[in-house]
Design an enzyme around this catalytic site. Sequence first.
Site, PDB file in Angstrom:
ATOM      1  N   TYR A 146     -22.759  69.713  -1.293  1.00 18.38           N
ATOM      2  CA  TYR A 146     -21.344  69.387  -1.447  1.00 18.38           C
ATOM      3  C   TYR A 146     -20.434  70.580  -1.145  1.00 18.38           C
ATOM      4  O   TYR A 146     -19.228  70.418  -0.985  1.00 18.38           O
ATOM      5  CB  TYR A 146     -21.044  68.879  -2.864  1.00 18.38           C
ATOM      6  CG  TYR A 146     -21.786  67.610  -3.253  1.00 18.38           C
ATOM      7  CD1 TYR A 146     -22.456  66.855  -2.305  1.00 18.38           C
ATOM      8  CD2 TYR A 146     -21.823  67.169  -4.562  1.00 18.38           C
ATOM      9  CE1 TYR A 146     -23.142  65.708  -2.648  1.00 18.38           C
ATOM     10  CE2 TYR A 146     -22.501  66.011  -4.923  1.00 18.38           C
ATOM     11  CZ  TYR A 146     -23.165  65.285  -3.956  1.00 18.38           C
ATOM     12  OH  TYR A 146     -23.835  64.151  -4.309  1.00 18.38           O
ATOM     13  N   ASP A 227     -37.799  61.742  -5.443  1.00 18.78           N
ATOM     14  CA  ASP A 227     -38.032  60.297  -5.283  1.00 18.78           C
ATOM     15  C   ASP A 227     -38.896  59.767  -6.418  1.00 18.78           C
ATOM     16  O   ASP A 227     -38.642  58.682  -6.970  1.00 18.78           O
ATOM     17  CB  ASP A 227     -38.633  59.958  -3.910  1.00 18.78           C
ATOM     18  CG  ASP A 227     -39.622  60.992  -3.417  1.00 18.78           C
ATOM     19  OD1 ASP A 227     -39.833  62.014  -4.103  1.00 18.78           O
ATOM     20  OD2 ASP A 227     -40.226  60.777  -2.345  1.00 18.78           O
TER      21      ASP A 227
END
Length: 360
Positions: A146, A227
């Site tokens: 970000y 994940d």
Amino acid sequence: MNYNIAVIPGDGIGPEIVAEAEKVLNKVGKKYGHEFTYTEVLMGGVSIDAHGVPLTDGALETAKKSDSVLLGAVGGIVGKDKWYELPPNLRPEAGLLAIRKGLGLFANLRPAYLYDELKEACPLKENIARQGFDMMVVRELTGGLYFGERKTEPVNGVMTATDTLQYNENEIRRIARKGFEIASKRRKNVISVDKANVLDSSRLWSKIVREVAVEFPEVTLTEMLVDNCAMQLVKNPAQFDVILTENMFGDILSDEASMITGSIGMLPSASLAEGKFGLYEPSHGAAPDIAGQNIANPIATVLSAAMMLRYSFDLDKEADAVENAVRKVLEDKYRTIDIMSDGCKQVKCDKMGDLIADRI
Ligand code: NAD
């Protein structure tokens, strides 16, 4: 002892829920012999109305000079409020980014706890919810994807977008230390989440986290791929104590963790700087749809104040007292409208604050 708290009620339900957190803090002060002094700071829509900007330099300075900051929420009805036409850097939410940056808040803490009394609200299967869970997501807040360089440009005639995920070892070390310090106040278990099977930034993350783990021999470190973590959160959330992770993974996983508690009005959060300074706020927004009606749930804000006691002031006993009082109110079947269920007694926002304060 005396603690100076900058209080930012903000917009919407902010003033209502912050008042209840102050009420509970005052009861803690009375019972345990502390004095909390509050200085009100304008931010968000109320600051735009008064000064034309969502956060003035003066407001930021007041926050900086305090021992910590308690924030309600900012913002109006998205797309409809009177600030909607303003450029993004002048909208209420820009105040949030400005204060996080201005205060150097690099660690975001979001606990996800399933209360026995609210298990019905948990969207997971009953046999999983029955075991309960109590975890803390510790997310790096000022680095990674970000904040990296980004661009969109034609490459060989094809429009191409690039985002950069960059971390240096110092950024990883300071968030890792926070994660281990927090774990040492909890069940002493850190699960560090990365994607080290693919990403260089994750391999450096893993190396530095292992180095930091040596400084905390009482805390156990486990590593998990992101994940797998996303799957484990819905399969076996009880296994998590502290989840330590980078900015984007933490953004996604902390929302997933809060979703499985099923009740947005119950979730506190903290954003910490170097040392003991922090900003504490509920995970929800300004809820303009119910503002001014005295029906908001103040518990997320009250629990944010408990986090302030624990992480900024090292008042663990007092923080436990607030958390236990919230648990007791739920056991006694008092509910605000958002968490109301059959057989419970519905109360208003200010009454919920009274009931919690009474149990301290
Ligand atoms: P929201 O969290 O404010 O509200 C979502 C829904 O949850 C609403 O129906 C609301 O009534 C309900 N709700 C939220 N908190 C509650 C509480 N304590 N008790 C009872 N019900 C509660 O999210 P939104 O509607 O997407 O955003 C509203 C405004 O808040 C927007 O302007 C948004 O930008 C802002 N916002 C601010 C923050 C912040 O200040 N940190 C965070 C998120 C959103």
